[in-house]
Structure formats: structure tokens, C-alpha cells
Design a protein around this motif. Structure first.
Motif, PDB file in Angstrom:
ATOM      1  N   TYR A 197     -14.636  47.458  99.490  1.00  0.00           N
ATOM      2  CA  TYR A 197     -13.864  46.920  98.372  1.00  0.00           C
ATOM      3  C   TYR A 197     -13.629  47.970  97.283  1.00  0.00           C
ATOM      4  O   TYR A 197     -13.133  47.651  96.204  1.00  0.00           O
ATOM      5  N   HIS A 249      -7.561  53.985  83.064  1.00  0.00           N
ATOM      6  CA  HIS A 249      -8.829  53.270  83.114  1.00  0.00           C
ATOM      7  C   HIS A 249      -9.655  53.380  81.840  1.00  0.00           C
ATOM      8  O   HIS A 249     -10.716  52.766  81.742  1.00  0.00           O
ATOM      9  N   TYR A 273     -21.790  43.674  89.470  1.00  0.00           N
ATOM     10  CA  TYR A 273     -20.687  44.504  89.961  1.00  0.00           C
ATOM     11  C   TYR A 273     -19.527  44.402  88.965  1.00  0.00           C
ATOM     12  O   TYR A 273     -19.001  43.312  88.734  1.00  0.00           O
ATOM     13  N   SER A 316     -12.316  51.754  90.935  1.00  0.00           N
ATOM     14  CA  SER A 316     -12.385  50.315  90.658  1.00  0.00           C
ATOM     15  C   SER A 316     -12.782  49.584  91.932  1.00  0.00           C
ATOM     16  O   SER A 316     -12.807  50.173  93.022  1.00  0.00           O
ATOM     17  N   TYR A 317     -13.111  48.291  91.769  1.00  0.00           N
ATOM     18  CA  TYR A 317     -13.412  47.421  92.903  1.00  0.00           C
ATOM     19  C   TYR A 317     -12.361  46.318  92.991  1.00  0.00           C
ATOM     20  O   TYR A 317     -11.860  45.842  91.968  1.00  0.00           O
ATOM     21  N   ASN A 318     -12.070  45.931  94.208  1.00  0.00           N
ATOM     22  CA  ASN A 318     -11.249  44.739  94.430  1.00  0.00           C
ATOM     23  C   ASN A 318     -12.177  43.539  94.230  1.00  0.00           C
ATOM     24  O   ASN A 318     -12.791  43.040  95.169  1.00  0.00           O
ATOM     25  N   ILE A 319     -12.306  43.124  92.979  1.00  0.00           N
ATOM     26  CA  ILE A 319     -13.453  42.321  92.559  1.00  0.00           C
ATOM     27  C   ILE A 319     -13.482  40.903  93.142  1.00  0.00           C
ATOM     28  O   ILE A 319     -14.548  40.407  93.508  1.00  0.00           O
ATOM     29  N   LYS A 320     -12.332  40.241  93.262  1.00  0.00           N
ATOM     30  CA  LYS A 320     -12.368  38.858  93.763  1.00  0.00           C
ATOM     31  C   LYS A 320     -12.724  38.773  95.245  1.00  0.00           C
ATOM     32  O   LYS A 320     -13.576  37.958  95.622  1.00  0.00           O
ATOM     33  N   SER A 357     -15.645  45.435  87.727  1.00  0.00           N
ATOM     34  CA  SER A 357     -14.368  45.748  88.383  1.00  0.00           C
ATOM     35  C   SER A 357     -13.968  47.211  88.202  1.00  0.00           C
ATOM     36  O   SER A 357     -13.178  47.735  88.987  1.00  0.00           O
ATOM     37  N   HIS A 358     -14.499  47.882  87.177  1.00  0.00           N
ATOM     38  CA  HIS A 358     -14.129  49.282  86.955  1.00  0.00           C
ATOM     39  C   HIS A 358     -14.935  50.257  87.816  1.00  0.00           C
ATOM     40  O   HIS A 358     -14.899  51.464  87.579  1.00  0.00           O
ATOM     41  N   ASP A 418     -14.118  39.837  85.069  1.00  0.00           N
ATOM     42  CA  ASP A 418     -14.065  41.190  85.634  1.00  0.00           C
ATOM     43  C   ASP A 418     -15.399  41.683  86.170  1.00  0.00           C
ATOM     44  O   ASP A 418     -15.608  42.897  86.308  1.00  0.00           O
ATOM     45  N   LEU A 419     -16.317  40.775  86.465  1.00  0.00           N
ATOM     46  CA  LEU A 419     -17.581  41.219  87.064  1.00  0.00           C
ATOM     47  C   LEU A 419     -18.195  40.086  87.873  1.00  0.00           C
ATOM     48  O   LEU A 419     -17.850  38.911  87.707  1.00  0.00           O
TER      49      LEU A 419
END
Length: 263
Positions: A75, A177, A49, A11-15, A51-52, A32-33
Motif C-alpha cells: 500500500y 507533501h 499508520y 504516502s500510503y493508500n490508507i483506506k 497516510s503521509h 488520515d490514519l
């Protein structure tokens, strides 16, 4: 023109990623993107991008693709050992169509690309799950074979515990996930784009692949239980032998004391 899909991490630390990208590009945060408009020469490309842990890049040169992937590294949460990659060609036409690896887009709207990107990103994510399951089967294929041929598993208690730990971690990671493979929440806000996503999801067999994945997770669960039963069996055998040994010692002591009167 080309469209490239990558799955680089769990996953990504999206914020925080959004804020970092916003300082360099025109960036928009959706559910979430993150969408980024990437300028080059007299044109621009689009990067999405998720978040998953997936990235979908539309019409971006290879050099800038590498730069965009490098920017996300700080991230990433649990980076993949191997990056999953899918490549497509795309063009514009009157309606959405997909033939082999060529996608025809009905228009140039960002949300159209976003809807289609959801399906492409899910497919790449699903591929990482499929590879993880395949690796589990490869690493553990000898265990059922030993059980059939010998009636027991040729592993020590320590090795069985390690295998159970590996199975638990992989299964748990996928279970946590796997919900990213559901229909994205984005389409609650923009239902008019859902048919585009459904077309891509059908083309990529996402629903059928998810069903197969769940079946394989069931097999992994059975293997986990089988190892647990073998561990309990080994423990029971040790207790039985310990009891037998104690009985033998007691019999010998009785013989030496009451029959041979040596003690």
C-alpha cells in the motif's frame, strides 16, 4: 517500554490499508490514519499508520514490528530508498514530559498516544525532506563553485536539463507533501488533545525545522533558476556563433566573387 517511528514511503493508500488490517486486527480509522491494536502474549501494543507514509509503534516486539512494516508494503506509494527511523523509550506518570529520548505519558488512553504519535510521525516525515534537500545540495554543490571560479557552469545542455528535472521533481515532491507538517485536522475534532501534540512538536523543533526547510527550498528554487539562465545563455551563445559564422561565410563569398573573381 519502547516507541519506534518509521517513515517508509511518500504516502500510503490508507483506506485499502485499513480494510486489509481490519481483517487481521482490531482496527479503527481516524482522519488520515489507522490505529491497530496488536495483541501478543498477555499484553498488546498500538500501531498508528499515517497516510503521509509514517508508522508509529508503541510497545511492540521487534519481530512483530517487521511483520507490521511488511504488511504495509503493498500500500506504499513511492517507497523511500532508505527508511527513516526514530526510537524512544516511554513510561507512565502524572503528566506529559519529555527528557532526551524518554517520553512520560499522562495516561494509557489510545487518543493520548495518537496525539503524541502525530508529532513523532511528522518529525520522521520532516527528516526525509531534510535528507532529500541535503542530497540535492551535495549533488549540486559544484555548480555554484564553477560559476564563481569560471563564470560558467561546466555542464552540457543535456546535463543541465537533467539537473533541472531532478531539482523540479524533488522540490515538487516536497512542496506537495509539506502540508502534512501543519497542525493535523484531527485536533478540530479533539481539541483537548492538541496541547499534547503541541508539546511534542515543540520538543522536536518541528516549527523551526519547517522554516529552515522552506528557506532551503528557496535556495533550490534559486539554483533551478540559475540553471535555466545558464541554459538560455548557452543557447544565446550558440545563436551568436551561428550568426557570426554566417557573416564570415557571406564575407568570404563576397570576396571570392567581387574581389578575387573566383566564383
Amino acid at each position: 517500554m519502547k516507541c519506534t517511528v518509521y517513515c517508509t514511503a511518500s504516502s500510503y493508500n490508507i483506506k485499502p490499508l485499513f480494510h486489509a488490517l481490519k481483517s487481521r486486527y482490531t482496527a479503527t480509522f481516524y482522519r488520515d490514519l489507522v490505529h491497530v491494536e496488536v495483541p501478543y502474549d498477555k499484553s498488546h501494543g498500538d500501531a498508528f499508520y499515517f497516510s503521509h507514509g509514517s508508522v508509529v509503534l508503541w510497545n511492540i516486539p521487534k519481530e512483530q514490528e517487521n511483520e507490521l512494516l511488511f504488511q504495509v508494503k503493498d500500500y506504499e506509494l513511492q517507497p523511500n530508498d532508505e527508511i527513516e527511523t526514530d526510537k524512544f523509550e516511554y513510561c507512565y506518570g502524572d503528566a506529559l514530559s519529555i527528557e532526551e529520548d524518554v517520553i512520560t505519558l499522562p495516561n494509557k488512553k489510545v487518543l493520548t498516544k495518537l496525539a503524541i504519535s502525530h508529532g513523532l510521525a511528522q518529525s520522521a516525515k520532516l527528516s526525509t525532506f531534510e535528507l532529500a534537500i541535503q542530497k540535492i545540495f551535495h549533488d549540486t554543490k559544484q555548480i555554484p563553485q564553477d560559476l564563481v571560479k569560471k563564470g560558467n557552469i561546466n555542464l552540457s545542455r543535456k546535463e543541465i536539463r537533467r539537473k533541472m528535472g531532478e531539482l523540479f521533481l524533488e522540490r515538487n515532491s516536497i512542496n506537495i507533501h509539506v502540508n502534512v507538517l501543519d497542525v493535523p485536522d484531527f485536533f478540530w475534532d479533539a481539541p483537548e488533545y492538541k496541547p499534547l501534540y503541541m508539546t511534542v512538536a515543540t520538543w522536536l523543533d518541528i516549527e523551526d525545522r519547517v522554516e529552515v526547510l522552506n528557506q532551503r527550498l528557496g535556495v533550490v528554487h534559486e539554483l533551478f533558476e540559475m540553471l535555466g539562465n545558464e541554459l538560455n545563455h548557452q543557447h544565446s551563445c550558440r545563436l551568436e556563433w551561428a550568426i557570426i559564422l554566417l557573416i564570415v561565410i557571406e564575407v568570404l563569398l563576397t570576396l571570392f566573387r567581387d574581389v578575387f573573381r573566383l566564383i
